[in-house]
Design a protein around this motif. Structure first.
Motif, PDB file in Angstrom:
ATOM      1  N   ALA A 237      14.075  -0.231 -34.925  1.00  0.00           N
ATOM      2  CA  ALA A 237      14.332  -0.873 -36.217  1.00  0.00           C
ATOM      3  C   ALA A 237      13.143  -1.734 -36.634  1.00  0.00           C
ATOM      4  N   ARG A 238      12.557  -2.444 -35.682  1.00  0.00           N
ATOM      5  CA  ARG A 238      11.412  -3.306 -35.990  1.00  0.00           C
ATOM      6  C   ARG A 238      10.209  -2.476 -36.432  1.00  0.00           C
TER       7      ARG A 238
ATOM      8  N   CYS B 223      14.983  -6.965 -39.726  1.00  0.00           N
ATOM      9  CA  CYS B 223      14.085  -5.805 -39.772  1.00  0.00           C
ATOM     10  C   CYS B 223      14.405  -4.870 -40.935  1.00  0.00           C
TER      11      CYS B 223
ATOM     12  N   LEU C 197      18.550  -7.003 -36.422  1.00  0.00           N
ATOM     13  CA  LEU C 197      18.490  -5.764 -37.203  1.00  0.00           C
ATOM     14  C   LEU C 197      18.358  -6.071 -38.688  1.00  0.00           C
TER      15      LEU C 197
ATOM     16  N   TRP D  75      17.641  -3.506 -41.547  1.00  0.00           N
ATOM     17  CA  TRP D  75      18.642  -2.498 -41.206  1.00  0.00           C
ATOM     18  C   TRP D  75      19.967  -3.158 -40.885  1.00  0.00           C
TER      19      TRP D  75
ATOM     20  N   LEU E 289      22.665   3.617 -38.013  1.00  0.00           N
ATOM     21  CA  LEU E 289      21.706   2.640 -38.510  1.00  0.00           C
ATOM     22  C   LEU E 289      21.422   2.927 -39.973  1.00  0.00           C
TER      23      LEU E 289
END
Length: 288
Positions: free
Chosen positions: A48-49, A92, A89, A94, A100
């Motif tokens: 995610a990052r 980032c 999350l 998300w 996701l």
């Protein structure tokens, strides 16, 4: 269990206590990126990052944790609580439910518009102050040339403004934009074009053009234009205006109404295909 994020600085957690750790309650299936694979928290946060284009330090600042916390989670040395995972999350860009998905927070867009267009005097919100502070802390606003700063602001805002994930957005079977606009005008409905189609007024970057309208009320506008919901094939997207996106609408030659220049840039960065290339070209054009 379902998790959603109210914002990078806050979380909403269903049916789990704050102290519950992610490995105790959840194996995460993320079909969008790894069909058939089960991801643990370490890999999920790392992916995610990276998808959000953030360094560990930047993600930590946005989530309100230390960079070492992000590092330890990604290395499998720390098992985060569910609420911590949710918060990281969201930072980032998300959110997590069955899979996701892009996290949408229009306060990020308001923040970028306020910084890029102070003459509009858009009121601050708690959310916009949050993003302004965290972006400053993460270095996004520091010691950059004006063009680079504008590009960075728009990209940061777009990270939280996926066009497909906008609240209330609906896709309808494609129809010529002029006929839609004419119908909306006759019905007295407010509208403005944005995204790839609107960007063509400013750049010649070629891309697949899907028409996106901001409108006052999606259902009423769709009915006025005779649009039918669509799940496949060519489509037109209707997104409800909010205070930010309705600010700065302009009418150009030929009767087309466009969202504000910087709103179109943000929306293109938030799009897919070559839309981010259109956005980058628009930023470059703005500073020539």
């Amino acid at each position: 269990m379902q998790m959603t994020a109210d914002g990078p600085g806050s979380t909403a957690l269903a049916d789990e206590a704050e102290c519950v750790h992610i490995s105790d309650v959840l194996c995460i299936r993320v079909n969008r990126f790894y069909p058939g694979c089960m991801l643990d928290a370490a890999r999920l946060i790392s992916e995610a990052r990276l998808l959000g284009g953030l360094s560990r330090r930047q993600a930590a600042v946005m989530a309100g944790v230390s960079a070492s916390t992000i590092s330890r989670i990604e290395l499998g040395q720390l098992d985060p609580t569910v609420s911590m995972l949710d918060r990281i999350l969201a930072a980032c860009g998300w959110r997590l439910d069955e899979s996701l998905r892009p996290f949408v927070d229009m306060d990020a867009v308001r923040t970028a518009r306020r910084l890029l267009e102070p003459e509009l005097d858009l009121p601050a919100t708690v959310g916009s102050e949050f993003y302004a502070t965290r972006w400053e802390q993460s270095g996004a606003l520091q010691a950059k040339a004006e063009q680079a700063r504008a590009d960075e602001l728009c990209r940061r805002a777009a990270q939280y403004a996926s066009l497909s994930g906008r609240p209330g957005a609906r896709k309808y079977a494609a129809r010529d934009w002029t006929r839609i606009a004419h119908s909306l005008n006759e019905a007295g409905e407010p509208w403005a074009l944005t995204g790839a189609f609107a960007a063509r007024a400013y750049t010649k970057v070629a891309t697949v053009v899907r028409t996106t309208f901001y409108v006052g009320d999606v259902a009423r506008s769709a009915a006025a234009a005779g649009l039918e919901l669509s799940s496949s094939g060519p489509y037109v997207t209707l997104i409800p205006f909010d205070e930010t996106t309705s600010t700065g609408v302009q009418e150009i030659e030929g009767g087309a109404r466009l969202a504000a220049f910087w709103q179109i840039v943000i929306d293109c960065f938030a799009g897919n295909g070559r839309m981010p290339d259109q956005a980058a070209a628009m930023v470059e054009e703005a500073y020539r």
